[in-house]
Scaffold this motif. Structure first.
Motif, mmCIF file in Angstrom:
data_model
loop_
_atom_site.group_PDB
_atom_site.id
_atom_site.type_symbol
_atom_site.label_atom_id
_atom_site.label_comp_id
_atom_site.label_asym_id
_atom_site.label_seq_id
_atom_site.Cartn_x
_atom_site.Cartn_y
_atom_site.Cartn_z
ATOM 1 N N GLN A 198 11.839 0.018 -7.184
ATOM 2 C CA GLN A 198 10.668 0.549 -7.917
ATOM 3 C C GLN A 198 11.118 1.100 -9.282
ATOM 4 O OE1 GLN A 198 8.252 -0.641 -6.005
ATOM 5 N NE2 GLN A 198 9.843 -0.689 -4.436
ATOM 6 N N ASP A 200 4.789 11.114 1.305
ATOM 7 C CA ASP A 200 3.417 10.963 1.743
ATOM 8 C C ASP A 200 3.402 11.108 3.266
ATOM 9 O OD1 ASP A 200 0.639 10.328 1.301
ATOM 10 O OD2 ASP A 200 1.054 8.370 2.192
ATOM 11 N N LEU A 233 -0.172 -0.675 -12.864
ATOM 12 C CA LEU A 233 -0.078 0.770 -12.652
ATOM 13 C C LEU A 233 0.151 1.504 -13.978
ATOM 14 C CD1 LEU A 233 -0.093 2.460 -10.028
ATOM 15 C CD2 LEU A 233 2.388 2.421 -10.109
ATOM 16 N N ARG A 284 2.999 1.545 -3.342
ATOM 17 C CA ARG A 284 2.148 1.899 -4.483
ATOM 18 C C ARG A 284 1.686 3.358 -4.367
ATOM 19 N NH1 ARG A 284 -1.265 -1.338 -8.599
ATOM 20 N NH2 ARG A 284 -2.709 0.251 -9.227
ATOM 21 N N ARG A 285 1.390 3.779 -3.140
ATOM 22 C CA ARG A 285 0.935 5.158 -2.951
ATOM 23 C C ARG A 285 2.067 6.136 -3.304
ATOM 24 N NH1 ARG A 285 -0.945 5.789 2.696
ATOM 25 N NH2 ARG A 285 -2.688 4.499 2.101
ATOM 26 N N PHE A 302 3.969 8.782 -10.666
ATOM 27 C CA PHE A 302 3.501 8.186 -11.925
ATOM 28 C C PHE A 302 2.013 8.527 -12.082
ATOM 29 C CE2 PHE A 302 2.597 4.480 -14.679
ATOM 30 C CZ PHE A 302 3.685 4.553 -15.520
ATOM 31 N N THR A 303 1.721 9.783 -12.345
ATOM 32 C CA THR A 303 0.326 10.234 -12.328
ATOM 33 C C THR A 303 -0.297 10.198 -13.727
ATOM 34 O OG1 THR A 303 1.034 12.503 -12.762
ATOM 35 C CG2 THR A 303 0.809 11.868 -10.446
ATOM 36 N N PRO A 304 -1.630 10.138 -13.801
ATOM 37 C CA PRO A 304 -2.298 10.208 -15.107
ATOM 38 C C PRO A 304 -1.881 11.477 -15.870
ATOM 39 C CG PRO A 304 -3.883 9.635 -13.387
ATOM 40 C CD PRO A 304 -2.588 9.925 -12.695
ATOM 41 N N THR A 321 0.840 -1.205 0.000
ATOM 42 C CA THR A 321 0.000 0.000 0.000
ATOM 43 C C THR A 321 0.871 1.249 0.000
ATOM 44 O OG1 THR A 321 -1.319 -1.337 1.511
ATOM 45 C CG2 THR A 321 -2.084 0.921 1.115
ATOM 46 N N VAL A 342 4.725 5.635 -5.279
ATOM 47 C CA VAL A 342 5.030 5.640 -6.721
ATOM 48 C C VAL A 342 3.908 6.350 -7.489
ATOM 49 C CG1 VAL A 342 5.421 4.200 -8.761
ATOM 50 C CG2 VAL A 342 6.502 3.603 -6.601
ATOM 51 N N SER A 343 2.665 6.149 -7.044
ATOM 52 C CA SER A 343 1.539 6.796 -7.734
ATOM 53 C C SER A 343 1.625 8.310 -7.649
ATOM 54 C CB SER A 343 0.195 6.357 -7.137
ATOM 55 O OG SER A 343 0.109 4.963 -7.184
ATOM 56 N N LYS A 344 2.311 8.811 -6.639
ATOM 57 C CA LYS A 344 2.476 10.271 -6.524
ATOM 58 C C LYS A 344 3.325 10.802 -7.686
ATOM 59 C CE LYS A 344 1.030 11.147 -2.172
ATOM 60 N NZ LYS A 344 0.458 12.286 -1.523
#
Ligand code: HEM
Length: 380
Positions: A212, A199, A332, A76-77, A83-85, A73, A79-81
């Motif tokens: 990652q 985060d 992702l 992923r959170r 690797f954004t849309p 969790t 990396v998502s910060k």
């Protein structure tokens, strides 16, 4: 197997699921992905220990793909910060430019290997550009990642085992150097964003950052190559469908979903049971290694109907394939892969309506990341 043994226990000790409903359930059930949870007496675990001994690939087990909550969790959170849309969408013009350049070269040469001309260099260039890695490293990284991905499969050849261990160490070294360099030379790129991802005070430590980064590098190109290669091969084998896409470019997004379904670029995902579970009426004990065949689920007649084995670019529910997995580990990079493939297929079919096979296809010999290694085509 779907017909006779959809929940199958292999003599080597692992389980194999092949039906769409069972595979979808397994991916969403929140089971473990950490190999240490495989029961100690499981032959598969012994096989891996015999293969690698104390030389287990160094970053094996440290990427989010191999972690359970709470680590999964948090990784992923973070990396998502980065690797954004938005970061992905911003790449659209660059991807189109790269595709056009590659198609220009294909048009000039007329007889080319599609893998070498487009399917491989496109996703590789995109992820390298996104991460912002120095191009002097690219050739070596390409060679090394090609070796390291073999560790995802059982390996018997001792020379290959040594090569995997060596490549894994060298790649980690290159990634560490890249990160050190990037700390000194921050830029508007994914690697800088990963280094700075935060985060509520939490950041990626050095080993996590390396793992990652390598995951994104490898997942970023060793999969999409199979989508573009396998998708093109499917079109070449079915000229009616190629013509359909040429005549109706608006179909491209759905066509990409159907290509993903028809020839799954990643053939299987694995999970490990922490307690006994019942799937399809069969009880699987705790500590079992369970393979979910994404490729088979994508062709399950019970879900897709009698034409499951046929390519239908306008199939209405194509997007329900499981090629990107599902549940907590859902890919992702799915939107990046979709964008690259849509741009590539739209422009390629517009430009080369008479694209045709031009020699024997060679396969890459991999079990999981299976796809064509050489796909000779003539641009017409
Ligand atoms: C996870 C497939 C492209 C990054 C996954 C999983 C699958 C998959 C099946 C889940 C594995 C599991 O459940 O155990 C694909 C396919 C692709 C593709 C078929 C291309 C056609 C990409 C790209 C990137 C990427 C372009 C990034 C640049 C990731 C990451 C995960 C992942 C980071 C781990 C997610 C997690 O564990 O939470 N991918 N992938 N993938 N993919 Fe992709």
């Amino acid at each position: 197997m779907r017909e006779h043994a959809p929940v199958y226990r292999h003599p080597f000790g692992f389980w194999l699921l092949t039906g769409y409903e069972d595979v979808s359930w397994l991916l969403r059930a929140g089971l473990s992905v950490e190999d240490r949870n495989v029961a100690a007496d499981n032959p598969l675990r012994e096989m891996r220990e015999v293969t690698y001994g104390d030389q287990m690939p160094r970053f094996d087990g440290r990427s989010m793909l191999d972690r359970d909550p709470p680590d999964h969790t948090r990784l992923r959170r973070l990396v998502s910060k980065a690797f954004t849309p938005r970061a992905i969408e911003a790449l659209r013009p660059q991807v189109a430019g790269l595709v056009d350049g590659m198609l220009d070269a294909m048009a000039r040469a007329r007889h080319v290997d599609l893998i070498e001309s487009l399917a491989f260099p496109l996703p590789f260039a995109v992820i390298a550009k996104m991460l912002g890695t120095p191009s002097s490293d690219h050739e070596r990284i390409r060679e090394l990642t090609g070796i390291v991905v073999r560790s995802l499969e059982p390996v018997a050849d001792p020379d290959l085992v040594s090569a995997i261990v060596a490549a894994d160490g060298e790649l980690a070294g290159i990634a560490a150097e890249m990160i050190a360099w990037k700390r000194e030379n921050p830029a508007d790129d994914l690697l800088t964003a990963l280094i700075n991802a935060e985060d509520e005070g939490d950041v990626l430590d050095e080993d996590e950052l390396i793992a990652q980064t390598l995951l994104l590098y490898i997942a970023g190109h060793e999969t999409t190559v199979n989508l573009i290669g396998g998708g093109t091969l499917a079109l070449l084998r079915d000229p009616g469908q190629l013509a359909l896409l040429h005549d109706d470019p608006g179909l491209v997004a759905n066509a990409v979903e159907e290509m993903l379904r028809y020839d799954s670029p990643v053939q299987a995902s694995r999970r490990i049971t922490l307690e006994p579970v019942t799937v399809g009426g069969v009880e699987i004990p705790a500590g079992a290694f369970v393979m979910a065949s994404l490729a088979s689920a994508n062709r399950d007649e019970r879900f897709w109907g009698p034409d499951a084995a046929e390519l239908r670019l306008n199939r209405e529910n194509a997007r329900q394939h499981v090629s990107f997995g599902a549940g907590p580990h859902h890919c992702l990079g799915a939107s990046l892969a979709r964008m690259e493939a849509a741009i590539a297929f739209e422009r390629m079919t517009a430009r080369f309506p008479r694209l045709a096979p031009d020699g024997e296809v060679e396969w890459n010999g991999r079990i999981n990341l299976r796809g064509p290694a050489r796909l000779p085509v003539s641009t017409g």
